[in-house]
Scaffold this motif. Structure first.
Motif, PDB file in Angstrom:
ATOM      1  N   SER A  44      72.673  -2.579  -5.953  1.00  0.00           N
ATOM      2  CA  SER A  44      71.708  -1.694  -6.613  1.00  0.00           C
ATOM      3  C   SER A  44      72.234  -0.270  -6.698  1.00  0.00           C
ATOM      4  CB  SER A  44      70.357  -1.733  -5.892  1.00  0.00           C
ATOM      5  OG  SER A  44      70.394  -1.032  -4.654  1.00  0.00           O
ATOM      6  N   LYS A  45      72.939   0.160  -5.679  1.00  0.00           N
ATOM      7  CA  LYS A  45      73.476   1.520  -5.672  1.00  0.00           C
ATOM      8  C   LYS A  45      74.736   1.636  -6.533  1.00  0.00           C
ATOM      9  CE  LYS A  45      70.367   3.504  -3.148  1.00  0.00           C
ATOM     10  NZ  LYS A  45      69.514   4.560  -3.713  1.00  0.00           N
ATOM     11  N   ALA A  46      75.490   0.554  -6.650  1.00  0.00           N
ATOM     12  CA  ALA A  46      76.632   0.564  -7.566  1.00  0.00           C
ATOM     13  C   ALA A  46      76.158   0.773  -9.003  1.00  0.00           C
ATOM     14  CB  ALA A  46      77.420  -0.737  -7.445  1.00  0.00           C
ATOM     15  N   ALA A  47      74.998   0.245  -9.329  1.00  0.00           N
ATOM     16  CA  ALA A  47      74.426   0.471 -10.656  1.00  0.00           C
ATOM     17  C   ALA A  47      74.109   1.952 -10.863  1.00  0.00           C
ATOM     18  CB  ALA A  47      73.165  -0.374 -10.833  1.00  0.00           C
ATOM     19  N   VAL A  48      73.621   2.601  -9.812  1.00  0.00           N
ATOM     20  CA  VAL A  48      73.346   4.040  -9.886  1.00  0.00           C
ATOM     21  C   VAL A  48      74.634   4.810 -10.155  1.00  0.00           C
ATOM     22  CG1 VAL A  48      72.582   6.046  -8.556  1.00  0.00           C
ATOM     23  CG2 VAL A  48      71.303   3.888  -8.409  1.00  0.00           C
ATOM     24  N   ARG A  83      65.857   0.514 -11.566  1.00  0.00           N
ATOM     25  CA  ARG A  83      64.905   0.913 -12.601  1.00  0.00           C
ATOM     26  C   ARG A  83      64.324   2.299 -12.295  1.00  0.00           C
ATOM     27  NH1 ARG A  83      61.051  -1.220 -16.484  1.00  0.00           N
ATOM     28  NH2 ARG A  83      59.177   0.087 -16.441  1.00  0.00           N
ATOM     29  N   GLY A  84      63.973   2.544 -11.014  1.00  0.00           N
ATOM     30  CA  GLY A  84      63.409   3.835 -10.654  1.00  0.00           C
ATOM     31  C   GLY A  84      64.353   4.977 -10.961  1.00  0.00           C
ATOM     32  N   THR A  85      65.630   4.813 -10.625  1.00  0.00           N
ATOM     33  CA  THR A  85      66.615   5.847 -10.940  1.00  0.00           C
ATOM     34  C   THR A  85      66.708   6.067 -12.442  1.00  0.00           C
ATOM     35  OG1 THR A  85      67.909   5.400  -8.955  1.00  0.00           O
ATOM     36  CG2 THR A  85      69.064   6.460 -10.785  1.00  0.00           C
ATOM     37  N   PHE A  86      66.719   4.978 -13.199  1.00  0.00           N
ATOM     38  CA  PHE A  86      66.836   5.077 -14.661  1.00  0.00           C
ATOM     39  C   PHE A  86      65.610   5.757 -15.265  1.00  0.00           C
ATOM     40  CE2 PHE A  86      66.829   3.769 -19.048  1.00  0.00           C
ATOM     41  CZ  PHE A  86      68.177   3.767 -19.398  1.00  0.00           C
TER      42      PHE A  86
END
Length: 245
Positions: free
Chosen positions: A157-161, A117-120
């Motif tokens: 979580s990083k794969a989502a990034v 969420r933070g990255t998004f």
């Protein structure tokens, strides 16, 4: 003149570890830097002081990267201080290591709130703020390829990034804004070293052909390229790990 000269960068997670090395490198390149940090005022002030002592310009503001109002204030502050934003580096992240069967779901949610969420949220705000010629740089991890036990939730979580990056790069069509991710391997930061024995650290360091851990400065070097002169690198995840994966 460096193509980083006189640009303005927002660096989340910029008060310590890799984020601080990135902030200091971009300042050394000639960028004005706004450091966003989660809560440690002492570390944030230390990072700003180090940049200013070296002749750079910097400021720090506390912000929860998953809170859209806080992130909006962060960008407002950057624009008030330096007039614009050219580069956004989202280095804020949380790593909690447990086997899948032992990870508390509250820990899972906390990690994904910051990392995904933070990255998004930061990327979404950056889209409306960055000038032509800008760059958005997110952080992944080489663990997405290494498949190490206890890293499942963090790697997910990083794969989502990584999935976000090439899509957002295409959505920036016509604006001359690059979007990339940096994926460090094991790097000698307090976050990585904490709780590990010397033997384990030596074993991990030996796994790549360079036979050492990465240094925060190694990661900052690649980020500097993406933040300035590396204009033909776009929509990519760059693995910065000495050849470990």
């Amino acid at each position: 003149m460096s193509t980083n000269q006189n640009r303005v960068a927002v660096v989340t997670g910029g008060s310590r570890g890799i984020g601080r090395a990135v902030a200091e490198r971009l300042a050394a390149d000639g960028q004005h830097v706004v450091i966003a940090y989660a809560g440690n005022d002492v570390e944030a002030k230390s990072a700003v002081a180090a940049i200013e002592k070296a002749g750079g310009r910097a400021g720090a503001i506390q912000a929860d990267v998953a809170d859209e109002k806080a992130v909006s204030r962060l960008f407002d502050t950057a624009e008030q201080w330096f007039g614009r934003v050219d580069v956004v580096v989202n280095a804020a992240g949380i790593m909690i290591l447990r086997p899948v069967a032992q990870l508390d779901l509250n820990e899972f949610d906390r990690m994904h709130r910051t990392n995904v969420r933070g990255t998004f949220v930061v990327a979404r705000e950056a889209v409306g703020r960055l000038r032509e010629g800008g760059a958005i740089i997110t952080f992944s991890t080489s663990v997405t390829r290494l498949n190490l036990p206890t890293y499942a939730a963090y790697a997910a979580s990083k794969a989502a990034v990584e999935a976000l990056v090439p899509i957002l790069a295409k959505e920036m069509r016509g604006r001359d804004i690059t979007v990339n991710a940096v994926a460090p391997g094991p790097t000698a930061t307090a976050l990585f070293l904490d709780g590990k024995s010397e033997d384990l650290i030596e074993h991990i360091a030996s796994q790549n052909p360079m036979q050492r851990l990465g240094r925060p400065e190694d990661i900052a070097e690649v980020t500097s390229l993406l933040a300035g002169p590396g204009r033909w690198i776009n929509g990519q995840t760059i693995y910065v790990n000495g050849g470990a994966a």
